[in-house]
Design a protein around this motif. Structure first.
Motif, PDB file in Angstrom:
ATOM      1  N   TYR A 200       0.799  -1.222   0.000  1.00 12.89           N
ATOM      2  CA  TYR A 200       0.000   0.000   0.000  1.00 12.89           C
ATOM      3  C   TYR A 200       0.834   1.275   0.000  1.00 12.89           C
ATOM      4  CZ  TYR A 200      -3.630  -3.317   1.328  1.00 12.89           C
ATOM      5  OH  TYR A 200      -4.478  -4.395   1.347  1.00 12.89           O
ATOM      6  N   GLU A 201       2.103   1.186   0.379  1.00 15.65           N
ATOM      7  CA  GLU A 201       2.933   2.382   0.500  1.00 15.65           C
ATOM      8  C   GLU A 201       4.389   2.037   0.266  1.00 15.65           C
ATOM      9  OE1 GLU A 201       2.530   5.689   3.744  1.00 15.65           O
ATOM     10  OE2 GLU A 201       4.120   4.324   4.417  1.00 15.65           O
ATOM     11  N   LYS A 225       1.849   6.543  -1.800  1.00 20.61           N
ATOM     12  CA  LYS A 225       0.869   5.478  -1.582  1.00 20.61           C
ATOM     13  C   LYS A 225       0.258   5.052  -2.909  1.00 20.61           C
ATOM     14  CE  LYS A 225      -0.552   6.845   3.107  1.00 20.61           C
ATOM     15  NZ  LYS A 225       0.560   7.784   3.299  1.00 20.61           N
ATOM     16  N   ASN A 227      -3.021   4.378  -4.836  1.00 17.85           N
ATOM     17  CA  ASN A 227      -4.418   4.798  -4.726  1.00 17.85           C
ATOM     18  C   ASN A 227      -5.129   4.516  -6.053  1.00 17.85           C
ATOM     19  OD1 ASN A 227      -6.775   5.893  -3.763  1.00 17.85           O
ATOM     20  ND2 ASN A 227      -6.169   8.023  -4.146  1.00 17.85           N
ATOM     21  N   GLY A 229      -5.454   1.045  -3.501  1.00  6.95           N
ATOM     22  CA  GLY A 229      -4.550  -0.026  -3.111  1.00  6.95           C
ATOM     23  C   GLY A 229      -4.943  -1.335  -3.764  1.00  6.95           C
TER      24      GLY A 229
END
Length: 364
Positions: A200-201, A225, A227, A229
């Protein structure tokens, strides 16, 4: 029977009869190992190559080409650095075991990390030291210990690693972009180094080429991040380089650990322009290419670089001891994917001990 060396010598006689302009044009289209081979058997060619105008023209052209280097070995005495040029159609072998021998111990394990032009960076897992090899001068030197202390091979392996200097600089990084100096924000004024990548990051460090501790400008920690996810639950490999990220999605894991690639996505968006940006989806490898490269694998790793508007990525796959190397390129200006088929690198039964892109080799 005429030997291969005699054939090469005979061919260079006819080569020497060509006008000098044609000779130089032919040499400019050869890879450096081929030029060195010709130089060793012909004084005429050696004279052309030694000319400063030719050397300047060749080195300028060579820097725009891309080399892929794969380090494979069974033991240190069998270590070979294989190089493939995107303007050629064959692998070139660079025997580095003899060059590294004076600085490594018996039983030492050497791993190839990265390269820049003629300089190649290795790490000794036994002594936990970095070794810099210059293929042009054939000189090897041990880099002084890192300020962080001795580190093993696994601590050094990072996709997107860059070789910029042979001296250490230590400075504490800062979070965010709010106070990023303008000189670091301009295009080409910074290097984005890989740290950690999760589902996710990510954590990436931006180091300015004109910044650093000596200019009182600290590196910047970025945390882009995804986006949205990932929600598909597929197995993922993330290959990072130069502010871009290749996400390889795989499915079909069986009891023996065999996977099949289902999708390959390119993500980007990391630009130091004063505003924060997350990872942005760029493109997906088209189905026609994916079907050509889709093979079962048990283990996979890769490397990626972005230069002159072209993003190049290589994936190295292994399944039951059989190796496969996939070279993909994405033209950001034309939004075009290409696949470059590579000849067999003959890696069966050997270990892959490092892979990296590099700018073109230059005449020493």
């Amino acid at each position: 029977m005429e030997t291969s060396h005699e054939k090469l010598s005979a061919n260079t006689v006819g080569f020497c009869l060509l006008p000098s302009e044609i000779t130089q044009n032919i040499l400019l289209h050869l890879a450096l190992p081929e030029i060195i081979c010709l130089k060793s058997v012909s004084r005429f060619v050696a004279g052309v190559i030694s000319d400063q105008n030719f050397e300047r023209a060749y080195n300028s052209q060579s820097r725009s080409s891309a080399w892929l280097f794969v380090y494979k070995k069974r033991w240190n005495r069998d270590a070979i650095l294989h190089g493939f040029n995107d303007h050629s159609s064959r692998w070139f072998n660079f025997r580095v075991d003899g060059l590294l021998k004076p600085v490594i111990c018996p039983g030492d394990h050497i791993y190839f990390l990265t390269a820049s032009s003629n300089v190649f960076l290795f790490v000794s897992n036994t002594r936990r030291e970095l070794l810099a090899l210059d293929l042009g001068t054939k000189a090897v030197k041990t880099i002084p210990p890192s300020p962080l202390g001795p580190r093993g091979t696994s601590s050094w392996r990072r996709s997107g690693m860059k070789l910029k200097t042979d001296t250490w600089q230590s400075v504490e990084a800062r979070e965010g972009l709010a106070e990023t100096p303008r000189v670091c924000q301009k295009e080409g004024g910074h290097v984005l180094l890989d740290a950690i990548h999760g589902p996710y990051e990510s954590t990436v460090t931006a180091v300015g080429l004109e910044c650093g501790a000596y200019n009182n400008h600290a590196p910047i920690v970025l945390r882009p991040k995804f986006n949205p996810g990932p929600t598909d639950g597929l197995d993922r490999l993330q290959v990072y380089g130069d502010g871009s990220l290749l996400v390889v999605k795989s499915d079909g894991v069986d009891d023996a650990g065999v996977r099949m690639v289902s999708d390959i996505e390119l993500w980007g968006g990391l630009r130091l322009n004063g505003s924060w940006q997350n990872w942005e989806f760029v493109s997906k490898v088209p189905r026609r290419i994916k079907e050509q490269i889709r093979k079962p694998y048990r283990a996979m790793r890769g490397c990626l670089e972005r230069r002159d508007g072209i993003i190049r990525a290589v994936l190295v796959c292994n399944c039951d001891g059989l190796w496969d190397i996939i070279w993909l390129s994405y033209d950001t200006g034309r939004s075009l994917w290409t696949w470059l088929p590579l000849p067999d690198c003959e890696m069966k039964g050997l270990n892959m001990a490092g892979i990296a892109f590099s700018s073109g080799l230059t005449l020493p």
